[in-house]
Scaffold this motif. Structure first.
Motif, PDB file in Angstrom:
ATOM      1  N   GLU A 244       0.968  -1.299  -0.206  1.00  0.00           N
ATOM      2  CA  GLU A 244       0.343   0.083   0.206  1.00  0.00           C
ATOM      3  C   GLU A 244       0.522   1.065  -0.365  1.00  0.00           C
ATOM      4  O   GLU A 244       0.122   2.196  -0.786  1.00  0.00           O
ATOM      5  N   ARG A 245       2.539   1.198   0.866  1.00  0.00           N
ATOM      6  CA  ARG A 245       2.458   2.285   1.307  1.00  0.00           C
ATOM      7  C   ARG A 245       3.048   2.425  -0.508  1.00  0.00           C
ATOM      8  O   ARG A 245       3.476   3.601  -0.823  1.00  0.00           O
ATOM      9  N   THR A 246       3.600   1.592  -1.122  1.00  0.00           N
ATOM     10  CA  THR A 246       4.827   1.299  -2.328  1.00  0.00           C
ATOM     11  C   THR A 246       3.361   2.204  -3.488  1.00  0.00           C
ATOM     12  O   THR A 246       4.132   3.005  -4.292  1.00  0.00           O
ATOM     13  N   ALA A 247       1.891   1.621  -3.367  1.00  0.00           N
ATOM     14  CA  ALA A 247       1.190   2.521  -4.184  1.00  0.00           C
ATOM     15  C   ALA A 247       0.782   3.688  -3.908  1.00  0.00           C
ATOM     16  O   ALA A 247       0.649   4.640  -5.081  1.00  0.00           O
ATOM     17  N   ARG A 248       1.306   4.131  -2.643  1.00  0.00           N
ATOM     18  CA  ARG A 248       0.792   5.402  -2.599  1.00  0.00           C
ATOM     19  C   ARG A 248       1.277   6.881  -2.756  1.00  0.00           C
ATOM     20  O   ARG A 248       1.473   7.895  -3.353  1.00  0.00           O
ATOM     21  N   ASP A 249       2.761   6.542  -2.633  1.00  0.00           N
ATOM     22  CA  ASP A 249       4.458   7.024  -2.675  1.00  0.00           C
ATOM     23  C   ASP A 249       5.065   6.981  -3.751  1.00  0.00           C
ATOM     24  O   ASP A 249       5.417   8.124  -4.427  1.00  0.00           O
ATOM     25  N   VAL A 258       4.228  -1.032 -13.519  1.00  0.00           N
ATOM     26  CA  VAL A 258       4.252  -2.119 -12.403  1.00  0.00           C
ATOM     27  C   VAL A 258       3.271  -3.727 -12.732  1.00  0.00           C
ATOM     28  O   VAL A 258       2.891  -3.816 -13.747  1.00  0.00           O
ATOM     29  N   MET A 259       4.432  -4.256 -12.490  1.00  0.00           N
ATOM     30  CA  MET A 259       4.274  -5.534 -12.446  1.00  0.00           C
ATOM     31  C   MET A 259       4.141  -6.075 -11.110  1.00  0.00           C
ATOM     32  O   MET A 259       5.082  -6.130  -9.917  1.00  0.00           O
ATOM     33  N   CYS A 260       3.593  -7.001 -11.145  1.00  0.00           N
ATOM     34  CA  CYS A 260       3.838  -8.000  -9.901  1.00  0.00           C
ATOM     35  C   CYS A 260       3.110  -9.729 -10.296  1.00  0.00           C
ATOM     36  O   CYS A 260       2.515  -8.964 -11.613  1.00  0.00           O
ATOM     37  N   ASP A 261       3.622 -10.592  -9.579  1.00  0.00           N
ATOM     38  CA  ASP A 261       3.322 -11.984  -9.883  1.00  0.00           C
ATOM     39  C   ASP A 261       2.289 -12.134  -8.729  1.00  0.00           C
ATOM     40  O   ASP A 261       1.964 -13.454  -8.802  1.00  0.00           O
ATOM     41  N   ASP A 262       1.508 -11.935  -8.435  1.00  0.00           N
ATOM     42  CA  ASP A 262       0.185 -12.139  -7.287  1.00  0.00           C
ATOM     43  C   ASP A 262      -1.005 -12.114  -7.926  1.00  0.00           C
ATOM     44  O   ASP A 262      -1.472 -10.597  -8.012  1.00  0.00           O
ATOM     45  N   ALA A 263      -2.144 -12.232  -8.230  1.00  0.00           N
ATOM     46  CA  ALA A 263      -3.064 -11.726  -8.389  1.00  0.00           C
ATOM     47  C   ALA A 263      -4.353 -11.093  -7.805  1.00  0.00           C
ATOM     48  O   ALA A 263      -3.982  -9.676  -8.136  1.00  0.00           O
ATOM     49  N   GLU A 264      -4.597 -11.750  -6.573  1.00  0.00           N
ATOM     50  CA  GLU A 264      -4.478 -11.026  -5.843  1.00  0.00           C
ATOM     51  C   GLU A 264      -4.030  -9.060  -5.011  1.00  0.00           C
ATOM     52  O   GLU A 264      -4.675  -8.167  -4.749  1.00  0.00           O
ATOM     53  N   THR A 265      -2.580  -9.894  -4.997  1.00  0.00           N
ATOM     54  CA  THR A 265      -2.285  -7.904  -4.539  1.00  0.00           C
ATOM     55  C   THR A 265      -2.104  -7.065  -6.070  1.00  0.00           C
ATOM     56  O   THR A 265      -2.496  -5.998  -5.662  1.00  0.00           O
ATOM     57  N   THR A 266      -2.160  -7.732  -7.061  1.00  0.00           N
ATOM     58  CA  THR A 266      -2.565  -6.719  -9.131  1.00  0.00           C
ATOM     59  C   THR A 266      -3.562  -5.935  -8.582  1.00  0.00           C
ATOM     60  O   THR A 266      -3.902  -4.873  -9.338  1.00  0.00           O
ATOM     61  N   GLU A 267      -4.626  -6.808  -8.212  1.00  0.00           N
ATOM     62  CA  GLU A 267      -6.247  -5.996  -7.879  1.00  0.00           C
ATOM     63  C   GLU A 267      -6.387  -4.693  -7.171  1.00  0.00           C
ATOM     64  O   GLU A 267      -6.533  -4.186  -7.182  1.00  0.00           O
ATOM     65  N   MET A 268      -4.950  -4.855  -6.622  1.00  0.00           N
ATOM     66  CA  MET A 268      -5.706  -4.263  -5.384  1.00  0.00           C
ATOM     67  C   MET A 268      -4.509  -3.014  -5.283  1.00  0.00           C
ATOM     68  O   MET A 268      -4.777  -2.088  -5.090  1.00  0.00           O
ATOM     69  N   GLY A 274      -6.593   3.134  -9.041  1.00  0.00           N
ATOM     70  CA  GLY A 274      -8.015   3.948  -9.684  1.00  0.00           C
ATOM     71  C   GLY A 274      -8.595   4.905  -9.188  1.00  0.00           C
ATOM     72  O   GLY A 274      -8.727   5.589 -10.317  1.00  0.00           O
ATOM     73  N   LYS A 275      -7.987   5.095  -7.898  1.00  0.00           N
ATOM     74  CA  LYS A 275      -8.272   6.491  -7.450  1.00  0.00           C
ATOM     75  C   LYS A 275      -7.598   7.489  -7.930  1.00  0.00           C
ATOM     76  O   LYS A 275      -7.842   8.209  -7.290  1.00  0.00           O
ATOM     77  N   ARG A 282      -4.109   1.425 -15.677  1.00  0.00           N
ATOM     78  CA  ARG A 282      -3.587   0.154 -17.062  1.00  0.00           C
ATOM     79  C   ARG A 282      -2.096   0.256 -17.157  1.00  0.00           C
ATOM     80  O   ARG A 282      -1.459  -0.831 -17.743  1.00  0.00           O
ATOM     81  N   ARG A 283      -0.857   0.737 -16.023  1.00  0.00           N
ATOM     82  CA  ARG A 283       0.220   0.943 -16.337  1.00  0.00           C
ATOM     83  C   ARG A 283       0.057  -0.609 -15.131  1.00  0.00           C
ATOM     84  O   ARG A 283       1.331  -0.965 -15.603  1.00  0.00           O
ATOM     85  N   VAL A 284      -0.809  -1.107 -14.145  1.00  0.00           N
ATOM     86  CA  VAL A 284      -0.660  -1.744 -13.419  1.00  0.00           C
ATOM     87  C   VAL A 284      -0.868  -3.360 -14.190  1.00  0.00           C
ATOM     88  O   VAL A 284      -1.821  -3.862 -14.644  1.00  0.00           O
ATOM     89  N   HIS A 285       0.560  -4.209 -13.929  1.00  0.00           N
ATOM     90  CA  HIS A 285       0.371  -5.584 -15.050  1.00  0.00           C
ATOM     91  C   HIS A 285       0.666  -6.904 -14.060  1.00  0.00           C
ATOM     92  O   HIS A 285       1.250  -6.646 -13.103  1.00  0.00           O
TER      93      HIS A 285
END
Length: 527
Positions: A244-249, A258-268, A274-275, A282-285
């Motif tokens: 959450e800190r990473t997404a905020r800052d 942004v690339m993430c290997d976990d589906a649930e975390t990617t959605e979060m 989105g806010k 769209r840049r989160v993969h």
């Protein structure tokens, strides 16, 4: 250019070797976040299951002790070690040099100036106090705290106890600063509170600030409720987790993907993005780790392993050596294999410039700080020294931690400081070696041979009448020394003893350990 536009719009396959990227690895026991710039690792953060990040956390504490000589007090906040509150950190703070103060609309109140002499009267022993952790516990030291509370939002920082408005000086456009001044003066900030506009506020519409302020005020109301309802000591606010800190800052316009290997975390992350904007979302993969872990796939793991190396090679062929102590970081710069230029001054300048840039990167990557002393290769010309100084100053602009760099001294040393908020990457992932006790050195076979012979001589003198054959178990390296260089000395030692000296090797035994056993009773006499 087309590729850059595609990355900004979130179109096409993400390419971590170009642009600025955030890579997130989520596992059951650990979460890791890496920041890449054109494929080069710049920041690396690890959060493990059970870790408690208290930096930024707000606590309701109780003053346990006041040390007038230190001009500080110790506050019980419910942790193993009491928090350290310096008197200066208990005085309402002025805005730092990186912010421009904005006068708020309406009548200006004259506030009584508080000095350090007033602090013991304001917060006597046993009194309750609301503080925020500004620096986590490091080594044997407890956390450092302040009464100057601040809460970071997306675009704003709310200061509930300080009536000041400010704008980050990193926003340089005069027209944009004028626009933001008008917005900040019209925001409905309650009396007694202040706000700071962060750098990411640049180009943002007024409605985003209104929404951000509303969320921060709601959050502060919840903190106030917990403060009233919970007895001290108690944690009344905790900073969000690493993701959450990473997404905020970090999820700003400067980040291409942004690339993430976990589906649930990617959605979060997408929901948080989105806010901010649809484009950011769209840049989160999502990049599942099917054949190999994501950090290996994008080439990060090798760079992480190098982050723990004492020696770091430079592109020019030179290298730097980094040694960490509790309060000081020593960096030595060497030309190494850099012998390409006939112009010695040019070769030295090239090595020093690369070293300065790499030192700034390594400090950020390893999360190390305190006092840093860099032993540069001697430069004859003042112009070259200034070039190196400007290179490290420019590179340090990317660092979120506060830094200060001094000019190169006459003996070729560059001194600087870097703010330390948490333990370094090394301290959080490694512990001192139980064999060498953190010395990073072990005794030589010759040293151990001398020590063992000395101990055997003492045992023979002490147990001359009641001990016969002795079994001596040592490391293989030490036994090889006994069989070769020291064989005659051991023969003389054995002749002074009534029994035999039987030497055996154990390759798994630490070189600094040995066992002396009574062969008849099989009891250990010494170790």
């Amino acid at each position: 250019m087309i590729q850059h536009i595609k990355r900004l719009l979130g179109i096409g396959k993400p390419d971590p070797s170009r642009g600025n990227s955030i890579v997130v690895n989520v596992e059951k026991l650990e979460r890791r976040v890496a920041l890449l710039e054109d494929g080069v690792l710049e920041e690396y953060t690890v959060e493990r299951e059970g870790d408690q990040n208290i930096v930024g956390g707000i606590f309701k504490g109780r003053v346990k002790n006041i040390e007038g000589g230190l001009k500080a007090m110790f506050v019980d906040i419910g942790l193993d070690k009491n928090a350290f509150l310096h008197f200066w950190d208990a005085i309402p703070a002025a805005l730092d040099g990186g912010l421009e103060e904005i006068q708020r609309e309406g009548k200006k109140k004259q506030q009584k100036k508080i000095t350090s002499k007033d602090i013991p009267d304001i917060y006597p022993i046993g009194s309750e106090i609301v503080i925020q952790v500004s620096k986590g516990p490091i080594g044997t030291k407890g956390p450092r705290v302040t009464t100057n509370i601040s809460m970071a939002g997306r675009y704003l920082v709310l200061m509930p106890y300080t009536e000041q408005f400010g704008i980050s000086r990193k926003i340089e456009d005069p027209k944009e600063r004028a626009r933001l001044r008008k917005i900040v003066q019209k925001l409905a900030v309650p009396e007694g509170m202040g706000i700071i506009m962060r750098t990411v506020a640049q180009g943002t519409r007024a409605r985003h600030f209104v929404r951000d302020l509303h969320m921060l005020l709601e959050q502060w109301d919840e903190i106030e409720a917990r403060r009233v309802n919970n007895p001290a000591p108690a944690c009344i606010f905790q900073e969000p987790g690493l993701i959450e800190r990473t997404a905020r800052d970090f999820l700003t316009d400067e980040i291409d993907q942004v690339m993430c290997d976990d589906a649930e975390t990617t959605e979060m992350i997408r929901n948080i993005a989105g806010k901010i904007s649809r484009r950011a979302k769209r840049r989160v993969h999502y990049m599942p780790s099917t054949t190999q872990p994501i950090f290996e796939k994008v080439g990060i793991q090798k760079q992480i392993d190098e982050a723990f190396s004492r020696q770091v090679w430079l592109k020019c062929g030179g290298y730097i050596v980094i040694d960490e102590t509790e309060a000081l970081i020593a960096v030595d710069v060497n030309t190494g294999r850099n012998r390409g230029s006939k112009d010695v001054d040019k070769m030295i300048l090239e090595t020093n410039v690369e070293a300065a840039v790499e030192v700034a990167r390594q400090l950020r990557l390893r999360n190390i700080g305190g006092l840093v002393v860099i032993d540069l290769i001697d430069m004859r010309h003042r112009k070259d020294q200034q070039t190196v100084y400007k290179a490290i100053k420019e590179r340090l602009k990317k660092d979120k931690a506060k830094t200060q760099v001094l000019q190169i001294s006459p003996v070729g040393l560059m001194e600087m400081t870097r703010q330390r908020l948490n333990e370094s990457l090394r301290d959080s992932m490694y512990e001192p070696c139980p064999y060498c006790q953190g010395r990073a050195r072990v005794k030589t076979p010759m040293t151990m041979s001398i020590e063992i012979q000395r101990r055997l001589n003492t045992i023979i003198q002490k147990h001359r009448d009641n001990v016969g054959d002795l079994i001596v178990i040592v490391n293989s390296d030490v036994l090889n020394r006994f069989k070769s260089e020291d064989s005659k000395l051991l023969g003389e030692l054995e002749r002074s003893h009534s029994g035999r000296l039987i030497f055996r090797s154990d390759p798994t035994m630490n070189r600094e350990r040995f066992l002396v056993i009574d062969a008849a009773t099989e009891k250990t006499i010494d170790q």
